[in-house]
Design a protein around this motif. Sequence first.
Motif, PDB file in Angstrom:
ATOM      1  N   LEU A  15      -4.172  -0.955  -6.629  1.00  0.00           N
ATOM      2  CA  LEU A  15      -3.495  -1.908  -5.755  1.00  0.00           C
ATOM      3  C   LEU A  15      -4.373  -3.148  -5.677  1.00  0.00           C
ATOM      4  N   ALA A  37       0.823  -1.204   0.000  1.00  0.00           N
ATOM      5  CA  ALA A  37       0.000   0.000   0.000  1.00  0.00           C
ATOM      6  C   ALA A  37       0.860   1.258   0.000  1.00  0.00           C
ATOM      7  N   VAL A  41      -4.732   6.227  -3.992  1.00  0.00           N
ATOM      8  CA  VAL A  41      -4.836   5.138  -4.973  1.00  0.00           C
ATOM      9  C   VAL A  41      -6.308   4.957  -5.318  1.00  0.00           C
ATOM     10  N   THR A  83       1.039   4.095  -3.027  1.00  0.00           N
ATOM     11  CA  THR A  83       0.844   5.522  -2.776  1.00  0.00           C
ATOM     12  C   THR A  83       2.024   6.336  -3.305  1.00  0.00           C
ATOM     13  N   ALA A  97      -3.879   2.788   1.371  1.00  0.00           N
ATOM     14  CA  ALA A  97      -3.728   3.115  -0.049  1.00  0.00           C
ATOM     15  C   ALA A  97      -4.811   4.082  -0.510  1.00  0.00           C
ATOM     16  N   VAL A 102      -8.640  -0.170  -5.128  1.00  0.00           N
ATOM     17  CA  VAL A 102      -8.007  -1.163  -4.264  1.00  0.00           C
ATOM     18  C   VAL A 102      -8.943  -2.356  -4.166  1.00  0.00           C
TER      19      VAL A 102
END
Length: 278
Positions: free
Chosen positions: A187, A176, A241, A180, A236, A244
Amino acid sequence: MTIVVKLGSGLDGDAVLDDIAALAREGTRVVLVHGGGAEADRLSGQLGRTVEHLRSADGTSARRTDAAALDALTMALLGRVKPALLSGLRRRGVTAAGLSGADGGTLTAVRKTALRVHDADGRARIVRDDLSGRVDRVDPRLLRTLLAAGVLPVLSPPAAAEDGTLLNVDADRAAAAVATALDATALVLLTRAPGVLGDPDRPDSLLADLETGPSADLPPTVRGRMRHKLRAAADALAGGVGLVAVAPGHGPAPVRAALDSRTGTRLRLPALTHRSPA
């Protein structure tokens, strides 16, 4: 597009490597992060060492990483798991490079100097000789250099403290942090489970969409390693992000299936949680 894929311990990597190789050929930049707890336990047994797990107040457990355990973990990850992944990627036509978090200062961690743990009878005690840590900083320069050169990084613990001491870190949360730092598009945390389950005894209770974050209450049925994965997902998402997912690491094209939300659980922040600036 850059994605970070975390390959869980104990998974058959063939389907994952096939998919990663296909994505790489299509121009996707992939960083593969892996653990290897099962192999570390196996090596410890071969060395005649007892593996101890520490349980926290919330019921999650982690390997006790004293000096002997860190030695076995490092040998297992860097000497067994990583070479097998690199060999598999090369057979699939992918140029890859194996790294630990300590290489190039990629992962800097802060040691957990005092761990409050609970014995089987519920009594609390403090462990002070553990060589585990929390990822505090990611230097993505080496990863970016490799990706720009068309080389796929394969990254694992250990990380290093500021003084160079090697530290075991949670591979999910390391993934994670890397996602980032690289401003990754996605992710994907691959696991043996179908995703996050509403009832761990019922594989058909998959939660296809789930909130996770500092202000989100996890379902009481979520326990064990899955709690670590949801904390990693929250890290994340808070870091910017966009996608995920916790998804199964088996079946055809498991990474792309997770990216397309055809399998696993897609995580999101609670509505009132604001992401940190990228």
